[in-house]
Write an enzyme that holds these catalytic residues in place. Structure first.
Site, PDB file in Angstrom:
ATOM      1  N   ASP A  10       0.853  -1.188   0.000  1.00 45.66           N
ATOM      2  CA  ASP A  10       0.000   0.000   0.000  1.00 45.66           C
ATOM      3  C   ASP A  10       0.890   1.240   0.000  1.00 45.66           C
ATOM      4  OD1 ASP A  10      -1.925   1.927   0.318  1.00 45.66           O
ATOM      5  OD2 ASP A  10      -2.691   1.177   2.232  1.00 45.66           O
ATOM      6  N   ASP A 106      -3.120   2.584  -5.809  1.00 45.35           N
ATOM      7  CA  ASP A 106      -2.022   2.602  -4.845  1.00 45.35           C
ATOM      8  C   ASP A 106      -1.814   1.298  -4.088  1.00 45.35           C
ATOM      9  OD1 ASP A 106      -4.496   2.981  -3.641  1.00 45.35           O
ATOM     10  OD2 ASP A 106      -3.701   4.226  -2.024  1.00 45.35           O
ATOM     11  N   GLU A 107      -2.558   0.259  -4.416  1.00 48.34           N
ATOM     12  CA  GLU A 107      -2.439  -0.992  -3.677  1.00 48.34           C
ATOM     13  C   GLU A 107      -2.244  -2.162  -4.635  1.00 48.34           C
ATOM     14  OE1 GLU A 107      -5.401  -1.498  -0.524  1.00 48.34           O
ATOM     15  OE2 GLU A 107      -6.055   0.560  -0.908  1.00 48.34           O
TER      16      GLU A 107
END
Length: 206
Positions: A10, A106-107
């Site tokens: 993350d 973003d992950e």
């Protein structure tokens, strides 16, 4: 390792972190990326760690955030840049496995089962990924290490920013069961309220 070795990577405060790469003077002040910074009624899309200390929350309005944090600096989003850094981050993840699943910009989940034979090796790989994100992109990442996707994501949320957290088959009950039910992916406010009415407050109870 258990049957599977899964990471959840993350990128911390992603939109805000990208914005601050070329705004170093703002790194120590509360900053939020907003859908419409010129409007009092725009909403918070992302915030940095300094803003988090004032309890600024994603999806609340700018005026609500400024009521809690009068010194909040707001910036407009730059989605092409976020897409670029998202791609660069995913490329780093793909250097360690051909089984990478993105979740938002973003992950990423990364299956390292065939790469690392035990949790000690997996931790070394997770630390390497964390360091590469910081050194090559200038953005910190939290990496959760576990035997499945659900626990890996919970692990990445346990310590932020810039950290690696491990949940093993031996420790998951002591670490995961006490967490609130809404710590689980897809358990939002409405579902948490339904569970509360059933007398279910923690993941262990669920």
């Amino acid at each position: 390792m258990a049957d599977r070795g899964i990471f959840h990577c993350d990128l911390n405060c992603f939109f805000a972190s990208v914005e601050l790469l070329d705004k170093p003077a703002l790194r120590e002040v509360p900053v939020a990326v907003c859908g419409d910074p010129a409007s009092r009624h725009g909403i918070i899309l992302a915030k940095n760690e300094a803003a988090k200390h004032f309890q600024v929350k994603t999806a609340e309005t700018i005026w609500q955030a400024r009521r809690k944090c009068p010194g909040l600096v707001t910036v407009a989003p730059d989605f092409p840049q976020y897409l670029r850094f998202s791609r660069l981050g995913r490329e780093i993840c793909c250097a360690y496995s051909d089984r990478v699943e993105g979740f938002g910009l973003d992950e990423n989940w990364i299956d390292v089962t065939d790469r690392d034979a035990g949790f000690a090796g997996a931790l070394r790989t997770a630390e390497e990924i964390r360091l590469r994100m910081r050194e090559e992109l200038g953005i910190t990442a939290s990496v959760g290490v576990a035997q499945n996707k659900v626990f890996a994501k919970l692990a990445s949320d346990m310590k932020k920013p810039d950290a690696v957290t491990l949940i093993t088959p031996e420790t998951f009950k002591s670490r995961v069961w006490p967490l609130p039910a809404d710590a689980l992916l897809y358990v939002g406010r409405a579902t948490a309220e339904k569970l509360r009415r059933l007398g279910i407050a923690t993941i262990g109870e669920l």
